[in-house]
Write an enzyme that holds these catalytic residues in place. Structure first.
Site, PDB file in Angstrom:
ATOM      1  N   HIS A 196     -10.676  -1.793  -0.175  1.00 28.22           N
ATOM      2  CA  HIS A 196     -11.901  -2.409  -0.699  1.00 28.22           C
ATOM      3  C   HIS A 196     -12.450  -3.467   0.248  1.00 28.22           C
ATOM      4  O   HIS A 196     -13.571  -3.952   0.039  1.00 28.22           O
ATOM      5  CB  HIS A 196     -11.633  -3.045  -2.073  1.00 28.22           C
TER       6      HIS A 196
ATOM      7  N   ASP B   7      -6.736   7.016  -3.512  1.00 24.58           N
ATOM      8  CA  ASP B   7      -6.641   5.974  -4.541  1.00 24.58           C
ATOM      9  C   ASP B   7      -7.634   6.265  -5.676  1.00 24.58           C
ATOM     10  O   ASP B   7      -8.677   6.876  -5.452  1.00 24.58           O
ATOM     11  CB  ASP B   7      -6.974   4.620  -3.873  1.00 24.58           C
TER      12      ASP B   7
ATOM     13  N   HIS C 128      -9.597   4.300  -7.062  1.00 22.64           N
ATOM     14  CA  HIS C 128     -10.834   3.550  -6.843  1.00 22.64           C
ATOM     15  C   HIS C 128     -11.440   3.887  -5.486  1.00 22.64           C
ATOM     16  O   HIS C 128     -10.715   4.035  -4.499  1.00 22.64           O
ATOM     17  CB  HIS C 128     -10.547   2.051  -6.912  1.00 22.64           C
TER      18      HIS C 128
ATOM     19  N   ASP D 254      -2.417   4.876  -7.953  1.00 23.80           N
ATOM     20  CA  ASP D 254      -2.975   4.526  -9.273  1.00 23.80           C
ATOM     21  C   ASP D 254      -3.682   5.732  -9.899  1.00 23.80           C
ATOM     22  O   ASP D 254      -4.316   5.611 -10.939  1.00 23.80           O
ATOM     23  CB  ASP D 254      -3.898   3.303  -9.206  1.00 23.80           C
TER      24      ASP D 254
END
Ligand code: SS9
Ligand code: ZN
Length: 344
Positions: free
Chosen positions: A160, A196, A198, A285
């Protein structure tokens, strides 16, 4: 498979995360790496090696200098300003305010450089982020030299983190730093595959106008998933980068069969682009029991994922990103890496 890990990953001991309107213990906790290390040792994945210290140059190759200086000084400046808690922004350069000016006060600088409010900065954050990018560099250097796969047990994660932004528990973009190092060592094109839950908004933003890194991400639909404001399917890259950014947003509850079918599309793109190295932003995740995610992988599915990635036939570097079901994180990460070794 060789693992790189630095004990300095534990220097980040944040106590608070803003979650659901209250301050909770951070989901991105030091125990995550302890449990991964434990399972890698238990399962006999291979040697665990501490990286060299590569300094700031590799960071400055992908991140803004003033941003790096901000991260280095933030905690001290926050304390000097008399703040009691951990450094968390509470104002941003919102729409129709001046987004190009960096205020003098640390509270203003926090909002300028932060993309989200859940990620506090505290003592040791900068040092841990520096250790984490060294772990990524150790892993990619090893794979560049030997052609053998490697795993970088990076903490804090990185995907991120953008050119001049932190958030989503990330400060330096470990995968971007590793990819840049590979290009500087002679690779003509590198694939970063972000699995991931996200979207890797930071990685996308860093390489969005470049054609020497193919960024591909499978992730929760940003209409309903962090980071919300990037990760849509129509983001295909700009300028030279057109066609070298591919997003596969998927609905919450997506079946593993659908996810794996989407992976087939991603791997075909990687092959067609003639990538010479595969960097996997490994967020586990996507696990069915992850507390802040919404995909449906079982621990066994992670083994299949590793096996399938091996069949891409590229020198591969796995870098730890997310994964917050702490009890199962070790098995889930270990299953990907052992699966990869089985699939070679
Ligand atoms: N506090 C929970 C909301 C999620 N916000 C940040 C998610 C970062 C994922 C990193 S892989
Ligand atoms: Zn994640």
């Amino acid at each position: 498979m060789l693992t790189f890990y630095s004990a300095d990953s534990r220097l980040r001991q944040a106590r608070t995360e803003l979650h659901d309107g209250t301050l909770v213990a951070p989901f991105e906790c030091p125990e995550r790496v302890d449990l991964v290390l434990k399972q890698l040792r238990l399962s006999g994945l291979g040697e665990i090696r501490a990286p060299s210290a590569y300094g700031l140059a590799p960071v400055l190759a992908v991140h803004d200098k003033d941003y790096v200086t901000f991260l280095a000084n933030c905690w001290e400046a926050w304390l000097a300003a008399g703040h009691e808690g951990e450094a968390i922004p509470n104002i941003w350069p919102a729409r129709r305010m001046r987004g190009d000016h960096i205020p003098h006060a640390i509270s203003g600088q926090l909002g300028y450089y932060a993309l989200a409010a859940e990620t506090s900065i505290s003592a040791g954050t900068f040092e841990a982020a520096m250790a984490s990018k060294d772990v990524a560099l150790g892993a990619v250097e090893y794979t560049l030299q030997t052609g053998e796969p490697s795993f970088g047990l990076c903490r804090p994660p990185g995907h991120h983190a953008a050119y001049d932004q932190f958030g989503g528990y990330c400060f330096f973009n470990n995968a971007a730093i590793a990819a840049q190092r590979a290009l500087e060592s002679g690779k003509r094109r590198v694939a970063i595959l972000d699995v991931d839950f996200h979207h890797g908004n930071g990685t996308q933003q860093i390489f969005y106008r470049r054609d020497d890194v193919l960024f591909i991400s499978l992730h929760g639909d940003p209409e309903v998933t962090f980071p919300y404001y990037l990760g849509y399917a129509d983001e295909g890259g700009e300028g030279k980068g057109e066609g070298f950014n591919i997003n596969y947003p998927l609905p919450h509850g997506t079946s593993v069969a659908t996810w794996m079918a989407t992976l087939e599309q991603a791997l075909a793109k990687i092959q067609a682009a003639g990538c010479e190295l595969l960097i996997v932003s490994l967020g586990v995740d996507i696990f069915e029991n992850d507390p802040i995610s919404a995909f449906t992988f079982t621990s066994e599915d992670f083994t299949n994922l590793g096996q399938r990635l091996a069949q891409a036939g590229l020198p591969s570097v796995f870098l730890m990103e997310g994964g917050y079901a702490v009890d199962e994180i070790g098995v889930n990460v270990s299953n990907v890496l052992h699966g990869f070794e089985q699939g070679v």
